[in-house]
Design a protein around this motif. Structure first.
Motif, short mmCIF file in Angstrom:
data_model
loop_
_atom_site.label_atom_id
_atom_site.label_comp_id
_atom_site.label_asym_id
_atom_site.label_seq_id
_atom_site.Cartn_x
_atom_site.Cartn_y
_atom_site.Cartn_z
N ASP A 233 27.41 36.16 38.76
CA ASP A 233 28.37 37.06 38.11
C ASP A 233 29.80 36.64 38.43
O ASP A 233 30.67 36.63 37.56
N ILE A 234 30.03 36.31 39.69
CA ILE A 234 31.36 35.91 40.13
C ILE A 234 31.77 34.60 39.45
O ILE A 234 32.90 34.46 38.95
N SER A 235 30.85 33.65 39.38
CA SER A 235 31.13 32.36 38.75
C SER A 235 31.43 32.53 37.27
O SER A 235 32.37 31.93 36.73
N PHE A 240 35.65 33.06 32.89
CA PHE A 240 36.32 33.92 31.90
C PHE A 240 37.83 34.01 32.19
O PHE A 240 38.65 33.96 31.27
N LEU A 241 38.18 34.13 33.45
CA LEU A 241 39.59 34.18 33.83
C LEU A 241 40.30 32.89 33.44
O LEU A 241 41.43 32.92 32.90
N VAL A 242 39.65 31.77 33.70
CA VAL A 242 40.25 30.48 33.37
C VAL A 242 40.41 30.33 31.86
O VAL A 242 41.48 29.96 31.35
N ASP A 243 39.34 30.64 31.11
CA ASP A 243 39.35 30.45 29.66
C ASP A 243 40.39 31.32 28.97
O ASP A 243 40.96 30.93 27.95
N ASN A 244 40.65 32.51 29.52
CA ASN A 244 41.57 33.45 28.89
C ASN A 244 42.94 33.50 29.59
O ASN A 244 43.75 34.36 29.28
N GLU A 245 43.14 32.59 30.53
CA GLU A 245 44.41 32.47 31.24
C GLU A 245 44.84 33.79 31.87
O GLU A 245 46.00 34.21 31.78
N ILE A 246 43.88 34.45 32.51
CA ILE A 246 44.13 35.72 33.18
C ILE A 246 44.51 35.42 34.63
O ILE A 246 43.77 34.76 35.34
N ASN A 247 45.66 35.93 35.03
CA ASN A 247 46.19 35.60 36.36
C ASN A 247 46.22 36.78 37.32
O ASN A 247 46.68 36.62 38.45
N VAL A 255 35.99 51.21 46.16
CA VAL A 255 35.05 50.08 46.12
C VAL A 255 35.55 48.99 47.06
O VAL A 255 36.75 48.70 47.10
N SER A 256 34.65 48.36 47.79
CA SER A 256 35.02 47.27 48.69
C SER A 256 35.71 46.15 47.91
O SER A 256 35.27 45.80 46.81
N PRO A 257 36.78 45.56 48.47
CA PRO A 257 37.48 44.46 47.79
C PRO A 257 36.78 43.11 47.93
O PRO A 257 37.25 42.11 47.39
N ARG A 258 35.66 43.09 48.62
CA ARG A 258 34.99 41.83 48.95
C ARG A 258 34.71 40.97 47.71
O ARG A 258 35.00 39.76 47.69
N ASN A 259 34.16 41.57 46.66
CA ASN A 259 33.79 40.79 45.48
C ASN A 259 35.01 40.29 44.71
O ASN A 259 34.99 39.18 44.16
N ILE A 260 36.06 41.09 44.67
CA ILE A 260 37.28 40.65 43.99
C ILE A 260 37.91 39.49 44.76
O ILE A 260 38.41 38.52 44.16
N GLU A 261 37.87 39.56 46.07
CA GLU A 261 38.39 38.45 46.87
C GLU A 261 37.59 37.18 46.61
O GLU A 261 38.15 36.08 46.51
N ALA A 262 36.26 37.31 46.47
CA ALA A 262 35.42 36.15 46.15
C ALA A 262 35.74 35.61 44.76
O ALA A 262 35.71 34.40 44.53
N ILE A 264 38.69 35.78 43.21
CA ILE A 264 39.97 35.06 43.30
C ILE A 264 39.76 33.67 43.89
O ILE A 264 40.33 32.68 43.40
N GLU A 265 38.91 33.58 44.90
CA GLU A 265 38.62 32.29 45.53
C GLU A 265 37.90 31.36 44.54
O GLU A 265 38.20 30.16 44.47
N ALA A 266 36.97 31.93 43.76
CA ALA A 266 36.23 31.12 42.78
C ALA A 266 37.15 30.58 41.70
O ALA A 266 37.02 29.43 41.27
N ALA A 267 38.08 31.41 41.24
CA ALA A 267 39.04 30.94 40.24
C ALA A 267 39.93 29.85 40.82
O ALA A 267 40.24 28.84 40.16
N GLY A 268 40.33 30.04 42.09
CA GLY A 268 41.16 29.03 42.75
C GLY A 268 40.47 27.70 42.87
O GLY A 268 41.11 26.63 42.76
N SER A 269 39.16 27.71 43.08
CA SER A 269 38.40 26.46 43.19
C SER A 269 38.35 25.72 41.86
O SER A 269 38.03 24.52 41.82
N ARG A 270 38.70 26.42 40.79
CA ARG A 270 38.76 25.80 39.46
C ARG A 270 40.19 25.40 39.10
O ARG A 270 40.49 25.05 37.96
#
Length: 312
Positions: A233-235, A240-247, A255-262, A264-270
């Motif tokens: 799901d995160i990947s 989707f963030l990359v394709d739509n230029e969402i920053n 809700v725990s921020p853990r998944n959102i932090e993951a 952000i890290e996944a988008a950064g790796s791209r």
């Protein structure tokens, strides 16, 4: 408003029952209706419409997730002793199902927010959501909250007809405030370019907002916070963030921020930079210290956070 430490069936199953815990004395400031409300949004509404004619106990305070909340013994006792129990419905308060059934059996009066709406007003999940036939986050439609406001005033008037004019007047005044809130939301949204109107959050709580104010809303988790987001799901959302230029993406207060932090890290790796643009109130109001302790203050705070995060 009093908070006590701490139900919901499908819309329409339980509505105001004029049976148990009848109040025989005239309702007044000195002898108010005892109302127990599940979520902080509902407690705020009951207090706003009921005014000095009600004493409201909220079971869930700021930052509490109603999807996961399990009622305590004191919660159940408070509900069974109440004149009215007010709750959302649509399985938002999934841990309360048995407690709500007991209220029905005991003849305790209830006001179910979802009962104010027609089936056509409700959003159906795009993907299968266990135990959720409809999206329960109905408070994020200002139009629905207006309808619910009128419904609550009518239900209180039915329970306490001697004070009908009082409840109706409070509702009319609150509807004016909700109209002003709508205007504020619409004016602030104009600051966000249409191509930037993507709201990416921790869980899928904002679809009614998106439907009403023309945002595409994407939640990393499903409608229910108990649905865990996997690495797939995160990947997928990172792509989707990359394709739509969402920053910009947003965390939530309940809700725990853990998944959102993951994410952000996944988008950064791209090679795509994404920022945490702030915290939104989703399933609960904020605190007085945060100036988000009422529905209107909460919604204004959310809009300011969203627009400030996306308008740059």
């Amino acid at each position: 408003m009093k908070w006590v430490k701490g139900l919901a069936l499908m819309a329409g199953v339980v509505s105001l029952a004029a049976c148990g815990n009848e109040q025989t004395d005239e309702v007044s400031e000195d002898n108010p209706l005892n109302v127990v409300a599940t979520t902080s949004m509902i407690a705020d509404l009951m207090e706003t419409i009921g005014g000095e004619k009600v004493s409201v106990e909220g079971l869930m305070g700021p930052g509490v997730d109603p999807h996961e909340y399990q009622p305590s013994t004191s919660d159940v006792n408070a509900m069974q002793e109440a004149d009215i129990v007010a709750y959302n419905g649509l399985m938002l308060e999934a841990g309360f199902v048995e407690a709500f059934e007991q209220l029905d059996e005991r003849g305790v009066s209830t006001i179910v927010m979802a009962d104010a709406l027609n089936e056509g007003d409700l959003l159906v999940p795009e993907e299968d959501e266990e135990d959720l036939e409809y999206d329960p986050h109905i408070w994020f439609s200002v139009s629905h909250w207006e309808t619910i406001t009128t419904y609550v005033a009518d239900q209180l008037s039915e329970k306490d007809p001697d004070n009908e004019d009082y409840y109706q007047a409070n509702a009319e005044a609150y509807l004016v405030e909700l109209g002003e809130l709508r205007t504020y939301i619409e004016e602030r949204i104009e600051e966000v370019p249409e191509q930037s109107r993507y709201l990416v959050t921790a869980h899928d709580a904002f679809q009614y907002f998106g439907e009403e104010f023309n945002f595409e809303v994407v939640g990393l988790q499903g409608l229910n916070t108990q649905t865990e987001a996997g690495t797939g799901d995160i990947s997928q959302l990172a792509d989707f963030l990359v394709d739509n230029e969402i920053n910009a993406v947003f965390v939530e207060s309940s809700v725990s921020p853990r998944n959102i932090e993951a994410l952000i890290e996944a988008a950064g790796s791209r090679g795509h930079e994404v920022v945490n643009a702030g915290e939104l109130y989703s399933d609960a109001l904020g605190s007085e210290e945060d100036d988000a302790e009422t529905y209107i203050k909460m919604y204004r705070a959310n809009i300011d956070t969203i627009v400030d995060g996306l308008a740059d």
